[in-house]
Write an enzyme that holds these catalytic residues in place. Structure first.
Site, PDB file in Angstrom:
ATOM      1  CE  LYS A  55       3.914  -2.299   0.619  1.00 39.58           C
ATOM      2  NZ  LYS A  55       4.410  -2.392  -0.769  1.00 39.58           N
ATOM      3  CB  ALA A  71       5.377   3.306  -3.203  1.00 41.34           C
ATOM      4  CG  ASP A  72       1.743  -2.305  -3.174  1.00 42.08           C
ATOM      5  OD1 ASP A  72       1.188  -2.916  -4.096  1.00 42.08           O
ATOM      6  OD2 ASP A  72       2.447  -2.847  -2.307  1.00 42.08           O
ATOM      7  CD  GLN A  73       3.651  -0.867 -10.791  1.00 46.65           C
ATOM      8  OE1 GLN A  73       4.555  -1.710 -10.779  1.00 46.65           O
ATOM      9  NE2 GLN A  73       3.712   0.223 -11.511  1.00 46.65           N
TER      10      GLN A  73
END
Length: 195
Positions: A55, A71-73
């Site tokens: 990203k 950001a990622d989760q």
């Protein structure tokens, strides 16, 4: 001051930054997350970090000189990575699967500038879901609305979803998808906030 760009349309991440008084603009990354996940063979934590990298690096070239935050989760349960539920039925099955169990929310944050990664961070929160009743689940499903498909766990921990848990170990902001204190430190180090 270096400008910050959030490479995400996440309302939760946007709200965390706004409430912390961090100036930023939004330029959501348009990456094919499904393709990244299909080719990826690492751990759920490594997947979260890779998605954050993709990203940040997708947006960075069109934002010269600026810091771009990716950001990622990912929800990790029994060694497997889970995505957001597609619909309320899938969310219900996910919540039943997690009932009385512990899962982890693993996250990745990446800052990129001019196409280069300048900082990255991994977070992990252990989430103990209580052994809730079927009656509670029915009420939760009725009241939760869009929460069910907005996050990887089918819950908004900062609100109604808190009722699902017995215990949580980890940073509150990391549970919400943006570990704030390490990020603020990185933003100060890279000139996006006053030291």
């Amino acid at each position: 001051m270096t400008a910050l760009v959030l490479a995400s349309g996440s309302a939760s991440r946007r709200a965390i930054l706004e409430k912390a008084g961090v100036p930023f603009t939004i330029d959501p990354a348009d990456i094919d997350e499904g393709a990244v996940k299909a080719k990826f063979s690492g751990s759920p934590a490594e997947l979260a970090l890779e998605l954050a990298r993709q990203k940040a690096l997708a947006v960075s070239p069109r934002q010269p000189g600026k810091l771009v935050l990716g950001a990622d989760q990912v929800l990790e349960f029994e060694g497997r990575a889970y995505d957001k539920s597609c619909d309320p039925d899938e969310a219900r099955k996910r919540l039943i699967m997690l009932r009385g169990q512990t899962h982890a929310l693993v996250g990745g944050l990446v800052l990129a500038r001019d196409g280069e990664i300048v900082w990255q961070y991994e977070s992990r929160c252990e989430m103990q879901v209580r052994a809730f009743s079927d009656a509670f689940l029915d009420r939760y499903m009725r009241d939760a609305g869009s929460i069910l498909t907005a996050g990887v766990g089918g819950y908004a921990y900062e609100g109604l979803g808190a009722q699902l848990f017995d215990r949580v170990e980890g940073d509150f902001f990391a549970v919400l998808g943006l570990p704030l204190l390490p990020l603020l430190d990185a933003l100060r180090q890279h000139g996006a906030l006053e030291a």
